[in-house]
Write an enzyme that holds these catalytic residues in place. Structure first.
Site, short mmCIF file in Angstrom:
data_model
loop_
_atom_site.label_atom_id
_atom_site.label_comp_id
_atom_site.label_asym_id
_atom_site.label_seq_id
_atom_site.Cartn_x
_atom_site.Cartn_y
_atom_site.Cartn_z
N HIS A 1 -16.34 4.23 -6.24
CA HIS A 1 -15.37 4.79 -6.35
C HIS A 1 -13.98 4.77 -6.61
CE1 HIS A 1 -13.53 7.93 -2.76
NE2 HIS A 1 -12.15 6.91 -2.91
N GLU A 2 -13.77 3.44 -5.94
CA GLU A 2 -12.62 3.19 -6.70
C GLU A 2 -12.56 2.93 -8.65
OE1 GLU A 2 -10.57 3.85 -4.59
OE2 GLU A 2 -11.15 3.07 -3.20
N ASP B 1 -0.22 10.76 5.97
CA ASP B 1 -1.33 9.77 6.63
C ASP B 1 -1.71 10.45 7.39
OD1 ASP B 1 -0.99 8.11 4.19
OD2 ASP B 1 0.45 6.94 4.90
N PRO C 1 -5.72 -1.77 5.53
CA PRO C 1 -5.56 -0.26 5.64
C PRO C 1 -6.84 0.00 5.76
CG PRO C 1 -3.75 -0.21 4.72
CD PRO C 1 -3.79 -1.76 4.13
N TYR C 2 -7.38 -0.25 4.42
CA TYR C 2 -8.32 1.11 2.80
C TYR C 2 -9.99 -0.08 3.16
CZ TYR C 2 -4.72 3.78 3.77
OH TYR C 2 -3.94 5.10 4.19
N GLY C 3 -10.52 0.78 2.91
CA GLY C 3 -11.66 0.07 1.59
C GLY C 3 -11.03 -0.56 0.47
N GLY C 4 -10.88 0.07 0.10
CA GLY C 4 -10.70 0.00 -1.48
C GLY C 4 -9.31 1.10 -2.16
N MET C 5 -8.50 0.57 -3.14
CA MET C 5 -7.05 1.68 -3.11
C MET C 5 -6.91 1.38 -4.99
SD MET C 5 -4.91 3.69 -2.62
CE MET C 5 -3.54 4.19 -4.20
N GLU C 6 -7.07 2.54 -5.25
CA GLU C 6 -7.74 2.53 -7.20
C GLU C 6 -6.25 1.82 -7.94
OE1 GLU C 6 -7.19 5.54 -4.14
OE2 GLU C 6 -6.97 6.94 -5.44
N TYR D 1 -12.64 14.03 1.72
CA TYR D 1 -13.94 13.78 0.36
C TYR D 1 -15.22 14.16 0.77
CZ TYR D 1 -10.85 9.90 1.23
OH TYR D 1 -10.32 8.74 1.00
N GLN E 1 0.59 -1.17 0.14
CA GLN E 1 0.08 0.11 0.34
C GLN E 1 0.69 1.08 0.19
OE1 GLN E 1 -3.26 1.03 -0.17
NE2 GLN E 1 -2.22 2.72 0.28
N CYS E 2 0.78 1.89 -1.39
CA CYS E 2 2.26 2.86 -1.31
C CYS E 2 1.83 4.57 -1.35
CB CYS E 2 2.29 2.92 -2.69
SG CYS E 2 3.88 1.45 -2.59
N HIS F 1 -11.58 6.25 -9.88
CA HIS F 1 -10.80 7.04 -9.78
C HIS F 1 -9.60 7.26 -10.80
CE1 HIS F 1 -9.27 8.51 -5.85
NE2 HIS F 1 -10.19 7.15 -5.16
N GLU G 1 -10.03 13.11 -3.70
CA GLU G 1 -10.88 12.42 -3.59
C GLU G 1 -11.92 12.91 -3.28
OE1 GLU G 1 -10.48 9.22 -2.36
OE2 GLU G 1 -8.73 9.32 -2.45
N1 BES Z 1 -7.48 6.03 -2.24
C1 BES Z 1 -7.79 6.18 -1.29
C2 BES Z 1 -7.25 5.86 -0.21
C3 BES Z 1 -6.12 6.05 0.27
C4 BES Z 1 -6.29 7.35 0.42
C5 BES Z 1 -4.91 5.54 0.69
C6 BES Z 1 -4.96 7.58 1.23
C7 BES Z 1 -4.01 5.85 0.88
C8 BES Z 1 -4.08 7.19 1.59
C9 BES Z 1 -9.19 5.21 -2.03
O1 BES Z 1 -9.91 5.61 -3.53
C10 BES Z 1 -9.93 5.37 -1.22
O2 BES Z 1 -10.15 6.80 -0.89
N2 BES Z 1 -10.65 4.83 -0.33
C11 BES Z 1 -12.25 4.67 0.86
C12 BES Z 1 -13.10 4.68 -0.04
C13 BES Z 1 -14.69 5.27 0.00
C14 BES Z 1 -13.85 6.93 0.29
C15 BES Z 1 -15.67 4.82 -0.42
C16 BES Z 1 -11.78 4.41 2.12
O3 BES Z 1 -10.62 3.11 1.82
O4 BES Z 1 -12.58 4.36 3.18
ZN ZN Z 2 -10.49 7.51 -3.03
#
Ligand code: BES
Ligand code: ZN
Length: 616
Positions: free
Chosen positions: A300-301, A381, A271-276, A389, A137-138, A304, A323
């Site tokens: 959402h992803e 972070d 650590p996230y719901g999703g990552m694009e 968002y 996860q970068c 992106h 976001e």
């Molecule tokens: N890019 C983000 C996750 C992220 C943000 C990772 C900042 C590291 C640093 C991803 O697109 C995201 O926003 N995920 C959300 C989804 C939700 C808003 C639908 C999440 O995981 O909560």
């Molecule tokens: Zn996002």
């Protein structure tokens, strides 16, 4: 030297800029490291530039050679470090120092167990329990712990990436697969190669290795996951994925340009719901609710692929360009696919509740409630929250009300994406483009840009006055009955006919509607009537726990402990530990120390201080 173009990176991209990475890594599971090299191609932009500055952190660099010139040794040094990492200085070969020259160096290196982007999971922490697992996860600034790179979103480069791992493991990366079958190496390892032909920021480089299988879910999509989760993953995502992609294409007026759209369902430690990650969205297994109620994360992803990956925030202070835009378009997509304006408005209302909840949680950190915060000296972070968002998407919705509605905004978005595709942008670039596009509209003169972009707290626009409330009225009414008379008249029919999103809304209304929660007998009643902790929907479980902890309802602690042992998503674990810590510090520390090995480093770094973790 200490003055950099991006406060979170040493990259000197106005002098020498990376134009390509060719990454080659081999897993070493017993030692929790990768060994390999990266061939970095860079271009000289300003005359007589003699140094290329790359970011590195927790890496062991062994050797740098001249790829174009019989692998001659090239001098390098690490001269300066700060909390973000170290500057790896590479001396540009003399004959390559004039403007326009390109050169390639090979950097041989290994990662270390401290490399924060990589999480190594023991077999016991996977669904299958037999094979180890690892993923990266970068975002935001952790790519530098996976490879030496110009780790700023202002620099975008294409790359290829090859990962080798022991049989029968499978590797997948954020690019287009270059081979149908893995290549068997002489040491018996399998090697998997991917190409990312589009210029993207380093934070989008991603890989995953595990006992993965693949299932098709759409004409350009498949899902990777462990076989124990595969059927559930196919069910959850097969209905909506292609619809979401098509809806995005229609809304932006621009075709999906990345080719395949695959995803991988990772363990809930993610650590996230999703990552694009491009071509390969990373998703948490906690999204497998069984009723497709959490697929908005996929929408959402997917969005992106335009906002974030095509157009990228130039610095982490401009994160709302990634976001806020994505959430704004995500809700257009959801409305379009559901063929329901009411649903879009409902989602915007949910977002407004989330914004208010977040502002309460950040009351002591007003800087982080600004749309464009000052992040000098701060790890992005640590500033992460729902503000970019929800304040960001609310801002765009506010602009929509001024310029004549959704369709006007879609025409502007089309022009915005066409103009800036492939580039990195700051907030000013966006504002200028918007004002130019809508220069004939009088109403835009009334926009208080400064308060929206640089003011802390709640913005000067209340969307509840213009939103359709068809889908939320029942939720608000039910919440009122609990707030006003502890639900004494409530029956188990209360939630009948509610979609999961409405149950979440109902709970949010109660959470934001009280200072210290509900009476315990009300919670007893709610528990037996609605059985919210048994819901298969993680968002509902989370809000139930949040409400109980806010109410200091201690009966819920075992459930909270169980939840925290199964989920590593920051958006859940951060507020829950904070609340638990407020209720009983000792218990919070105990639960945290037990679950710590399951959490990714971005989560650990938040709590190791607060919850007194110490290694002995
Ligand atoms: N890019 C983000 C996750 C992220 C943000 C990772 C900042 C590291 C640093 C991803 O697109 C995201 O926003 N995920 C959300 C989804 C939700 C808003 C639908 C999440 O995981 O909560
Ligand atoms: Zn996002």
């Amino acid at each position: 030297m200490s003055i950099t173009l991006d406060p979170h990176s040493y990259a000197n991209f106005n002098d020498v800029i990376v134009t390509h990475y060719s990454i080659n890594l081999r897993t070493d599971f017993p030692n929790k490291v990768f060994h390999g090299y990266v061939d970095v191609t860079a271009k000289v932009i300003s005359d007589q530039s003699s140094e290329l500055f790359l970011d590195v952190k927790s890496l062991v660099v062994r050797r740098v050679t001249d790829y174009d010139n019989n692998d001659d040794l090239i001098s390098w040094a690490t001269i300066e470090s700060n909390i973000n990492g170290t500057c790896l200085t590479i001396y540009v070969p003399h004959e390559k120092r004039s403007v326009g020259s390109e050169f390639t160096v090979r950097i041989e290196y290994s990662t270390t167990p401290e490399s924060e982007s990589i999480q190594w999971l023991e077999p016991s922490q996977t669904a299958g329990k037999i094979y180890p697992y690892c993923y990266t996860q970068c975002e935001a600034i952790l790519a530098r712990t996976l490879l030496p790179c110009q780790d700023t979103p202002a620099v975008k480069a294409p790359y290829t990436i090859t990962v080798s791992c022991p049989e029968p493991l499978v590797a997948a990366c954020s690019g287009i697969s270059l081979n149908n079958e893995p290549i068997v190496e002489t040491n018996g390892y399998l090697s998997y190669s991917f190409n990312q032909p589009n210029p993207v920021p380093a934070y989008l480089i991603a890989l995953v290795v595990g006992k993965l299988e693949q299932g098709r879910i759409g004409p350009r999509s498949s899902v990777y996951t462990e076989k124990e989760l595969l059927d559930r993953a196919i069910y959850e995502f097969s209905e909506d994925t292609e619809n979401y992609i098509c809806a995005c294409e229609e809304i932006t007026g621009i075709k999906y340009k990345w080719g395949v759209y695959d995803m991988v369902v990772l363990p809930s430690a993610f650590p996230y719901g999703g990552m694009e990650n491009p071509n390969l969205t990373f998703l948490s297994a906690s999204l497998l609710a069984g009723d497709r109620s959490l697929t908005n994360v996929v929408a959402h992803e997917i969005v992106h692929s335009w906002s974030g990956n095509l157009i990228t925030n130039a610095s982490w202070s401009d994160f709302w360009l990634n976001e806020g835009f994505t959430v704004y378009i995500e809700r257009m997509v959801l409305g379009k696919v559901a063929k329901s304006v009411q649903y879009r408005h409902f989602e915007i209302l949910c977002g407004y509740n989330d914004l208010k909840k977040t502002l309460v949680a950040l009351k002591d950190q007003p800087e982080f409630t600004k749309l464009v915060p000052n992040l000098d000296g701060i790890n992005p972070d640590d500033a992460f929250s729902k503000i970019p968002y929800e304040k960001g998407s609310l801002f765009l919705f506010y602009l929509e009300t001024l310029v004549g509605g959704e369709m006007s905004m879609q025409r502007w978005l089309n022009s915005y994406f066409c103009t800036f595709a492939g580039k990195s942008l700051n907030t000013n670039d966006m504002v200028k483009h918007f004002c130019n596009h809508f220069s004939t509209i009088e109403a835009i003169k009334t926009i208080d840009w400064n308060t929206w972009l640089h003011g802390a707290g709640l913005p000067p626009f209340d969307p509840t006055t213009v939103l359709d409330k068809t889908l939320s009225t029942n939720c608000t009414d039910l919440a009122r009955s609990w707030l006003d008379n502890d639900g004494k008249t409530a029956t188990c029919d209360g939630l009948k006919g509610f979609r999961s999103e409405q149950v979440m809304f109902f709970l949010d209304e109660i959470i934001t509607g009280t200072v210290d929660g509900l009476h315990h007998d009300a919670l007893d009643r709610m528990k037996s009537l609605y059985k919210l902790s048994e819901s298969p929907n993680v968002e509902i479980n989370f809000r139930w726990l949040q409400l109980c902890l806010k109410s200091k309802y201690l009966d819920v602690i075992p459930q909270a402990a169980d939840f925290l042992s199964k989920h590593g998503r920051g958006l859940y674990v951060k507020p829950l530990y904070k609340a638990l810590n407020g209720v009983d510090h000792k218990v919070a520390v105990e639960i945290y120390n037990k679950n710590r090995p399951y959490y990714h480093s971005v989560i650990r770094s938040v709590f190791d201080k607060d919850l007194e973790y110490n290694e002995n």
